[in-house]
Design an enzyme around this catalytic site. Structure first.
Site, mmCIF file in Angstrom:
data_model
loop_
_atom_site.group_PDB
_atom_site.id
_atom_site.type_symbol
_atom_site.label_atom_id
_atom_site.label_comp_id
_atom_site.label_asym_id
_atom_site.label_seq_id
_atom_site.Cartn_x
_atom_site.Cartn_y
_atom_site.Cartn_z
ATOM 1 N N HIS A 71 4.233 -2.971 -1.442
ATOM 2 C CA HIS A 71 5.133 -1.950 -0.910
ATOM 3 C C HIS A 71 5.557 -0.963 -2.016
ATOM 4 O O HIS A 71 5.378 0.251 -1.885
ATOM 5 C CB HIS A 71 6.367 -2.640 -0.300
ATOM 6 C CG HIS A 71 7.421 -1.700 0.209
ATOM 7 N ND1 HIS A 71 7.662 -1.510 1.547
ATOM 8 C CD2 HIS A 71 8.309 -0.899 -0.442
ATOM 9 C CE1 HIS A 71 8.643 -0.633 1.693
ATOM 10 N NE2 HIS A 71 9.054 -0.243 0.493
ATOM 11 N N GLU A 72 6.081 -1.495 -3.099
ATOM 12 C CA GLU A 72 6.550 -0.619 -4.182
ATOM 13 C C GLU A 72 5.391 0.151 -4.803
ATOM 14 O O GLU A 72 5.527 1.301 -5.203
ATOM 15 C CB GLU A 72 7.298 -1.431 -5.248
ATOM 16 C CG GLU A 72 8.560 -2.132 -4.760
ATOM 17 C CD GLU A 72 9.534 -1.221 -4.020
ATOM 18 O OE1 GLU A 72 9.574 -0.014 -4.314
ATOM 19 O OE2 GLU A 72 10.245 -1.717 -3.125
ATOM 20 N N HIS B 85 4.890 3.293 -2.912
ATOM 21 C CA HIS B 85 5.771 4.369 -3.378
ATOM 22 C C HIS B 85 5.201 4.952 -4.673
ATOM 23 O O HIS B 85 5.219 6.158 -4.894
ATOM 24 C CB HIS B 85 7.174 3.828 -3.674
ATOM 25 C CG HIS B 85 8.010 3.529 -2.460
ATOM 26 N ND1 HIS B 85 8.260 4.467 -1.486
ATOM 27 C CD2 HIS B 85 8.674 2.394 -2.073
ATOM 28 C CE1 HIS B 85 9.051 3.921 -0.551
ATOM 29 N NE2 HIS B 85 9.304 2.667 -0.887
ATOM 30 N N HIS C 239 2.359 7.301 -4.085
ATOM 31 C CA HIS C 239 2.896 8.566 -3.581
ATOM 32 C C HIS C 239 3.287 9.465 -4.767
ATOM 33 O O HIS C 239 2.898 10.630 -4.847
ATOM 34 C CB HIS C 239 4.104 8.277 -2.680
ATOM 35 C CG HIS C 239 4.652 9.480 -1.970
ATOM 36 N ND1 HIS C 239 5.863 9.475 -1.345
ATOM 37 C CD2 HIS C 239 4.170 10.726 -1.799
ATOM 38 C CE1 HIS C 239 6.094 10.666 -0.812
ATOM 39 N NE2 HIS C 239 5.077 11.443 -1.071
HETATM 40 ZN ZN ZN Z 1 10.478 1.247 0.185
#
Ligand code: ZN
Length: 702
Positions: free
Chosen positions: A494-495, A498, A501
């Site tokens: 998940h991280e 980010h 991105h």
């Molecule tokens: Zn998040």
């Protein structure tokens, strides 16, 4: 206001009196970093550098804005919008190091600095956004934006800045601005009160003290010893203490055979801020809601929800309601089926009572054991941190062609932090990635991702981003590497999402590069969890840390099916809180609000069952009364629709690494995510509107 400028003035005097000139030049924030890749020179940064750098940073930005305002040329894009976009770079430089380190590696000195600079920074911001002359120039460009031969990005940046000023009240007459400042001040004080009351109610006003070891029935050994430790810390040697913090309360609710004690602790939890004592939050909530209505009306919106959601993908509160109800309708019957399933266990065991909210975790745990039989300890050996990290790099490599090279020569703020150089397939640079895995004193709870430096194009040359991921994972021991549980595995992916991105962002303006609405932020991150959990991907990275054996199929199946466990409950308690949040913030007129009955009515309206309490009740809903999620608690599940729908595109193509789709996702949803409205970017990737179907399926709601 006066006080703050006084503090600022005295701080500066103190500083300049005490600092010799030579020392100032050593402050690494006072110039561009000279490190490789321009990473922060952590080895040269000292806590004494921050305050002088913050003050100089604000001073420089003020000077830049003064120069912008006093420019005798007609306002145009370059001399106004671009000049404003590029102002405050020194302040950004120190900010991007100080705040991440204050989260990940803090101490008393750092916290004292934060208390000192926060009010200065917020005043600095107010002074900028309520600066009439500055706004007049921005507005002048905004009004002529279609007649100035600007490209679409320049128009977008101009519009964004104009709206920022407008949303901060720059367009209001002076008397309304003063009113707004007052409302803002009172609101910030009320949030503080709400938070302090909640802290007292959570940490001080309640604990469950157990004196008779018979009352520990059902609890696992590790939980019992933790409770004994908590007791001795509280000076209650020989007893056991459970608190309202989730790591203490949830296992108690899950395992304790003592029903009356489960009720006692859960009541302690769900009555927080609602006990009629000095820490009661009812009046605080009512006042906050009314002030937010006032604020929204001052700024020309019908309701606070309209003010907030106007900036989001969802656009209107009505759209959010429609969306939430689409999930609520199938989720509620599913939760009811879960009740029936658990009631059967109660009846079978001769319980002779009706399931209550404080019974849910206990009987859900029994269902979990019966149906899924998945033990943490069986999984962990297959998920050593190194294997999971390499697996996630492999996924990014297959999707986007990028590579990760460990660098041991770059400065770090903590010796076990890993640094990677990220490159395109052809070797050209993408950025730098820091990974900080383990808990320690001075690191906050949870996991997050921040930019230590963000990407920007300047004269056609890209400044590459420096991204940091911070987690709190299980530590290695003398003879075992760090072995992750499933939740930690998906958190790392998940991280990392980010992080991608940030790494992939391509933009020429700070205001828009990679800047996305709140209900888009979790798309890049949550989509990576799909790869983490895909059987084909798991098989490639989940190998036993000792034998190298690939994870058995049976365990993969269990991971997959346990994804459906208790989803009715999880969805309903989350949606109930989201609906409650919206109900407060769509109010259009101040009223004599009775928080308790308002909440009851809101929940009755949608038919919430008595066995479930909203994930947050009003008097302890910190996300919306003491945080940035007012009228926005829905964003998590909104982004889940997007990530489930986006991953479906890959699945339907028959190749979860489909290069064409990956290139599109990277281009529109990551690199250019801030170039247009979130939904527009999403549709450029997907070719159509996102559908809620994939999420319904994933949660077992269909
Ligand atoms: Zn998040």
């Amino acid at each position: 206001m006066k006080n703050i400028s006084l503090i600022l003035a005295s701080l500066m005097m103190l500083l300049f009196a005490n600092c010799k000139k030579e020392k100032m030049t050593e402050n690494p924030f006072f110039g561009e970093y000279t490190t490789p890749f321009g990473v922060p020179p952590f080895d040269k940064i000292d806590t004494t550098h921050y305050i002088p750098a913050f003050i100089e940073g604000m001073k420089q930005q003020n000077a830049e804005i003064d120069a912008l305002i006093s420019n005798s040329n007609e306002p145009d894009f370059a001399n106004t919008i671009l000049a404003f976009d590029r102002s405050g770079l020194m302040l950004t430089r120190v900010r991007r190091v100080f705040f991440p380190l204050n989260d990940a590696n803090t101490n008393e000195q750092m916290q004292a600095i934060a208390r000192q600079v926060n009010p200065l920074l917020s005043k600095h911001q107010d002074d900028i956004y309520l600066n009439e002359k500055l706004f007049a120039r921005i507005k002048a460009v905004y009004d002529k934006r279609h007649d100035m031969l600007l490209d679409s990005q320049q128009i977008r940046v101009t519009e964004k800045y104009y709206r920022d000023f407008e949303r901060m009240g720059a367009n209001l007459p002076k008397d309304k601005q003063d009113e707004l400042r007052k409302v803002n001040t009172e609101l910030s004080m009320l949030s503080l009160t709400f938070g302090q009351n909640l802290l007292a109610e959570t940490n001080k006003n309640f604990k469950l003290v157990i004196e008779d070891s018979a009352d520990l029935a059902g609890l696992p050994e590790s939980i019992i010893s933790g409770a004994a430790e908590t007791a001795s810390e509280a000076g209650l040697e020989g007893k056991w203490v459970f608190t309202l913090s989730k790591p203490s309360m949830i296992p108690f609710l899950q395992y304790s055979d003592r029903r009356e004690l489960r009720e006692k602790i859960y009541r302690g939890y769900f009555m927080r801020g609602n006990n009629g004592n000095a820490n009661d939050n009812n009046a605080v909530v009512a006042r906050i809601v009314n002030l937010r209505i006032k604020k929204a009306r001052l700024l020309g919106f019908e309701s606070f929800a309209e003010y907030i959601i106007d900036d989001n993908m969802a656009k209107t509160p009505g759209n959010v309601y429609d969306f939430l109800m689409k999930l609520w309708e199938p989720a509620l019957p599913m939760a009811k089926r879960e009740v029936t399933e658990m009631q059967k266990i109660i009846d079978r065991e001769g319980g002779k009572f009706k399931l209550q909210p404080w019974d849910w975790w206990y009987y859900a745990e029994k269902v979990r054991k019966e149906k899924y039989d998945l033990e943490d300890s069986a999984l962990r050996p297959y998920f050593s941190l190194d294997n999971v990290r390499d697996g996630m790099f492999m996924v990014a490599g297959r999707l986007y062609g990028i590579t990760f090279t460990r660098r041991n020569d770059l400065p770090v703020y903590q010796k076990d932090v890993e640094v990677y150089e990220v490159k395109e397939a052809n070797g050209s640079p993408v950025g730098i990635l820091y990974l900080d895995y383990y808990p320690r004193d001075g690191k906050g709870a949870g996991a997050w991702c921040t930019d230590l430096r963000s990407q920007i194009f300047e004269n056609g040359k890209r400044t590459d981003p420096v991204i940091s991921i911070v987690c709190n994972f299980t530590k290695p021991t003398a003879d075992t590497p760090s072995l992750l549980n499933w939740d930690e595995v998906t958190t790392l992916f998940h991280e990392f999402g980010h992080g991608l991105h940030g790494l992939f962002t391509q933009g020429s303006y700070y205001r828009t590069a990679g800047v996305v609405p709140n209900d888009y932020v979790e798309l890049p991150s949550q989509i990576m969890e799909n790869w983490a959990g895909d059987p084909n991907v798991i098989r490639t990275y989940a190998r036993h840390y000792k034998t190298g054996e690939v994870i058995p199929e049976e365990l993969i199946t269990k991971i997959q099916s346990s994804g459906l466990f208790n989803q009715g409950f999880g969805t309903v308690e989350y949606l109930a809180a989201s609906l409650l949040d919206l109900d407060y913030h769509i109010l259009t007129d101040s009223l004599n609000l009775q928080v308790g009955s308002f909440e009851t009515q809101a929940m009755n309206k949608v038919g919430l069952i008595s066995e479930i309490i909203p994930r947050y009740r009003s008097t302890y809903f910190a996300h919306i009364f003491d945080g940035g999620y007012a009228a926005g608690y829905y964003v998590y599940i909104w982004a889940e629709v997007l990530d489930a729908d986006a991953f479906t595109a890959f699945k339907e193509s028959g190749d979860i690494y489909n290069p064409e789709l990956a290139a599109k996702f990277r281009k529109y949803c990551l690199a250019a995510s801030g170039d247009d409205e979130g939904m527009v970017q999403y549709k450029k990737f997907r070719g159509k509107d996102p559908s809620v179907e994939a999420l319904l399926k994933r949660r077992g709601l269909k």
